[in-house]
Enzyme design. Structure first.
Site, PDB file in Angstrom:
ATOM      1  CB  CYS A 226      -0.912  -0.024   1.225  1.00 25.77           C
ATOM      2  SG  CYS A 226      -1.836   1.506   1.443  1.00 25.77           S
TER       3      CYS A 226
ATOM      4  CB  CYS B 137      -0.484   2.450   4.060  1.00 25.17           C
ATOM      5  SG  CYS B 137      -2.014   1.831   3.381  1.00 25.17           S
ATOM      6  CG  ASP B 138       3.278   1.190   4.413  1.00 27.54           C
ATOM      7  OD1 ASP B 138       2.869   1.664   5.488  1.00 27.54           O
ATOM      8  OD2 ASP B 138       3.050   0.024   4.052  1.00 27.54           O
TER       9      ASP B 138
END
Ligand code: NAP
Length: 312
Positions: free
Chosen positions: A132, A135-136
């Protein structure tokens, strides 16, 4: 309490089904195990959902969908369904928290990221290996990252990652991308993106964190180990090699084809009163626009099913 319709999954398909079902005055419950949105919630830019404002992000679209469904009275539950019983007219869903009953069910469970299957991948997930970018990506500010995959997701997410990373290398197992031409063009024009063609990742190494990984050129058979730049000391791998339908729960209960739910054009499965919508079913195009369309059709069909089977 017996609901008219319970929708499993709060992505675009499920939320749209919720909107249509609630708007038809059906007593509707949407059950989602995590955060709303499914895959689209982890997508930064959405440029092909018709009519969405230009600066639309996945999360902003999902938030509007959820609000719209709730505004018509769709109820929400946060639970994970672990068992289903579709053998009677009233369908039963067993969740980790509660048991639910409904006259009809819409399965909108979507799909989950496929893994490469390389040794070390599982152990180092969340420790340098990610599925993701939204997300990261921020963890890799000014570092180098590698993206495995050549489809729309891999290339779009690689472009997104260039906002954070110093350099992004797309590793693809062939010498031609699968992604749409318009997406490819953007990537080829981006100075921060490089390509490693005909290559796969065969091993991912590290103790607490990702330390190195091994790639293999499928044409020459040559293998090499890749380490972070000495000054950086760390790097990341983002895996986008497709998705698998989230349908394990229904194996042996409804008809599946390669894990995907088989439906007719009206989203009906082989079990009366059970419908499927979105990326978890057999179809030719998996996009937000087709997921929402499925959701709408499934809800209208659920309404018809209830009318024909439950009401005097
Ligand atoms: P995808 O289209 O299935 O592409 C998967 C990519 O991963 C392919 O390039 C494939 O290589 C590669 N791959 C698969 N298994 C692999 C393995 N074990 N090792 C190495 N590489 C592997 O998946 P996706 O990109 O996630 O897209 C899924 C669906 O969503 C598609 O229908 C796509 O069009 C859609 N989508 C659309 C948009 C958009 O319209 N903006 C954005 C994202 C996703 P090969 O090419 O060699 O098969």
């Amino acid at each position: 309490m017996i609901y008219d319709v319970i929708i499993i999954g709060g992505g675009p398909a499920g939320l749209t089904a919720g909107l249509y079902a609630a708007r038809a005055r059906l007593n509707t419950l949407i059950i989602e195990k995590g955060a709303d949105g499914g895959q689209i919630a982890t997508t930064d830019e959405v440029e092909n959902y018709p009519g969405a404002p230009e600066d639309s992000t996945g999360p902003s679209i999902v938030a509007r969908m959820a609000k719209q469904a709730e505004s018509f009275g769709a109820k929400r539950a946060s639970d994970e369904i672990v068992e289903v019983d579709f053998s009677d007219k009233i369908k039963i869903l067993k969740g980790k928290k509660e048991e639910y009953k409904a006259k009809s069910i819409i399965i909108a469970t979507g799909a989950v990221p496929r893994t490469i299957g390389a040794p070390g991948e599982k152990e180092l997930t969340g420790r340098g290996v990610s599925y993701c970018a939204t997300c990261d990506a921020a963890f890799f500010e000014d570092l180098e990252v590698f993206v495995m995959g050549g489809g729309d997701t891999a290339v779009e997410e690689a472009i997104y990652l260039t906002k954070f990373a110093r350099k992004v290398t797309i590793i693809h197992r062939r010498d031609e991308l699968r992604a749409a031409k318009s997406i490819q063009e953007k990537a080829f024009k981006n100075d921060k993106i490089e390509f490693m063609w005909d290559t796969v990742i065969t091993e991912i190494k590290g103790d607490a964190m990702l330390e190195s990984f091994v790639v293999k050129n499928l044409k020459t058979g040559e293998e090499k180990e890749i380490f972070p730049d000495e000054d950086d000391g760390a790097f990341g791998i983002f895996v986008f090699v497709g998705y698998l339908p989230a349908t394990k729960l229904f194996d042996g209960i409804i008809n599946l084809d390669n894990g995907y739910i088989v439906t007719d054009d009206n989203m009906k499965t082989n079990v009366p009163g059970v419908f499927a919508a979105g990326d978890n079913r057999v179809k030719s195009l998996r996009q937000v626009v087709t997921a929402t369309a499925d959701g709408a059709i499934a809800a209208v069909q659920a309404e018809k099913y209830i009318e024909n089977n439950f009401e005097e």
